[in-house]
Design a protein around this motif. Sequence first.
Motif, PDB file in Angstrom:
ATOM      1  N   GLY A  93       2.109  -3.070  -3.393  1.00  0.00           N
ATOM      2  CA  GLY A  93       1.270  -2.227  -2.557  1.00  0.00           C
ATOM      3  C   GLY A  93      -0.183  -2.662  -2.560  1.00  0.00           C
ATOM      4  O   GLY A  93      -1.003  -2.017  -1.916  1.00  0.00           O
ATOM      5  N   TYR A 174      10.382  -0.169   7.078  1.00  0.00           N
ATOM      6  CA  TYR A 174      10.214   0.821   6.014  1.00  0.00           C
ATOM      7  C   TYR A 174       9.127   0.385   5.034  1.00  0.00           C
ATOM      8  O   TYR A 174       8.234   1.155   4.685  1.00  0.00           O
ATOM      9  N   TYR A 178       4.394   1.083   4.527  1.00  0.00           N
ATOM     10  CA  TYR A 178       4.030   1.491   3.161  1.00  0.00           C
ATOM     11  C   TYR A 178       2.968   0.560   2.589  1.00  0.00           C
ATOM     12  O   TYR A 178       1.946   1.013   2.061  1.00  0.00           O
ATOM     13  N   CYS A 182      -0.863   1.823   2.011  1.00  0.00           N
ATOM     14  CA  CYS A 182      -1.320   1.739   0.625  1.00  0.00           C
ATOM     15  C   CYS A 182      -2.590   0.907   0.528  1.00  0.00           C
ATOM     16  O   CYS A 182      -3.550   1.287  -0.156  1.00  0.00           O
ATOM     17  N   ALA A 200       1.460   7.082   1.894  1.00  0.00           N
ATOM     18  CA  ALA A 200       2.068   5.850   2.411  1.00  0.00           C
ATOM     19  C   ALA A 200       3.589   5.942   2.395  1.00  0.00           C
ATOM     20  O   ALA A 200       4.258   5.548   3.359  1.00  0.00           O
ATOM     21  N   GLY A 201       4.149   6.450   1.306  1.00  0.00           N
ATOM     22  CA  GLY A 201       5.598   6.589   1.219  1.00  0.00           C
ATOM     23  C   GLY A 201       6.139   7.567   2.243  1.00  0.00           C
ATOM     24  O   GLY A 201       7.151   7.303   2.908  1.00  0.00           O
ATOM     25  N   ALA A 204       5.808   6.052   5.742  1.00  0.00           N
ATOM     26  CA  ALA A 204       6.784   4.978   5.919  1.00  0.00           C
ATOM     27  C   ALA A 204       8.153   5.552   6.262  1.00  0.00           C
ATOM     28  O   ALA A 204       8.874   5.025   7.121  1.00  0.00           O
ATOM     29  N   ASN A 266      10.679  10.402   0.879  1.00  0.00           N
ATOM     30  CA  ASN A 266      10.150   9.061   0.639  1.00  0.00           C
ATOM     31  C   ASN A 266       8.849   9.080  -0.141  1.00  0.00           C
ATOM     32  O   ASN A 266       8.553   8.132  -0.876  1.00  0.00           O
ATOM     33  N   PHE A 270       8.885   6.825  -3.473  1.00  0.00           N
ATOM     34  CA  PHE A 270       7.904   5.772  -3.755  1.00  0.00           C
ATOM     35  C   PHE A 270       7.030   6.123  -4.957  1.00  0.00           C
ATOM     36  O   PHE A 270       6.710   5.246  -5.773  1.00  0.00           O
TER      37      PHE A 270
END
Length: 287
Positions: A93, A174, A178, A182, A200-201, A204, A266, A270
């Motif tokens: 990331g 995906y 992210y 990030c 970000a997760g 995504a 997600n 993450f």
Amino acid sequence: MPLLEFLAGSISGALGIIVGHPIDTVKVRLQALTRYNGVVQCVVQTYTREGVQGFYRGMAFPVLTNGLVNSLVFGVYSNALDALSQGRQEEHGTAPSVPALQVYTAGAFSGLVQVLVAAPIDLIKVRLQGQTSVGGPRGPLHCALVILKQEGPLGLYRGGLAMALRDIPCYGFYFLPYEVICKALTESGQRPGTLAVLVAGGMAGVITWALATPMDVVKARMQLSGAGGRRYRGVLDCVRVSVREEGPRVLFKGLLLNSVRAFPVNAVTFLSYEHLKKLLCPSPAPN
């Protein structure tokens, strides 16, 4: 350390499933069973007929097995990205030197690998989630045995092509948002913070499911074909019949639920992955 990458992905995947399974059950039923007119009706009828446990139907199996699937996704992605970038990324990331094409390629490759393992697991999950009356499979093992008896070993991969068409390109997308989000939310040279990873997760997941929903609808219908759902001759036949009878909007059934479920699931996946990787694979102390 590849093994620890796989372990971190396994645990984070199980946590994500627990968070999102009730919404996933409603989504599967809306996509594959035409008896429901909308989310509210599906939720009300599920609760009235089956109680709270109806929303968790089929959850134990993916929790126990999707850890393996998620470990493949994150482990293969992380190691493929490392190979493609020749070790240039210092921290997941926070890799400004890794081109977007390499991030997408590593993600797509992880999607291909996980389909080979995940297709039978997902099929059994969907069959159990789509079971709304008594007399069906009594659990994941019984469900697998019924499929093997009635459809043979290849029956475990029913809907596998649709799943591959969904997951291979979408796993590329995906990981790409992210990494980008990030990086945007993290100061140069720093590890992403909790808020950056959560945002970000979650984003995504939302972006990926927005792209994946049409093929997700086809996958669910193919998996329930002949097992409580309508029979289709293949992916193209499923698309053609569904669009002809229900209009183009049918391909976006469950989009809202996918998006609502995707953000928390997600974000948790993450975040737990990053924290587990930090715990299991600590960075060496600076000289």
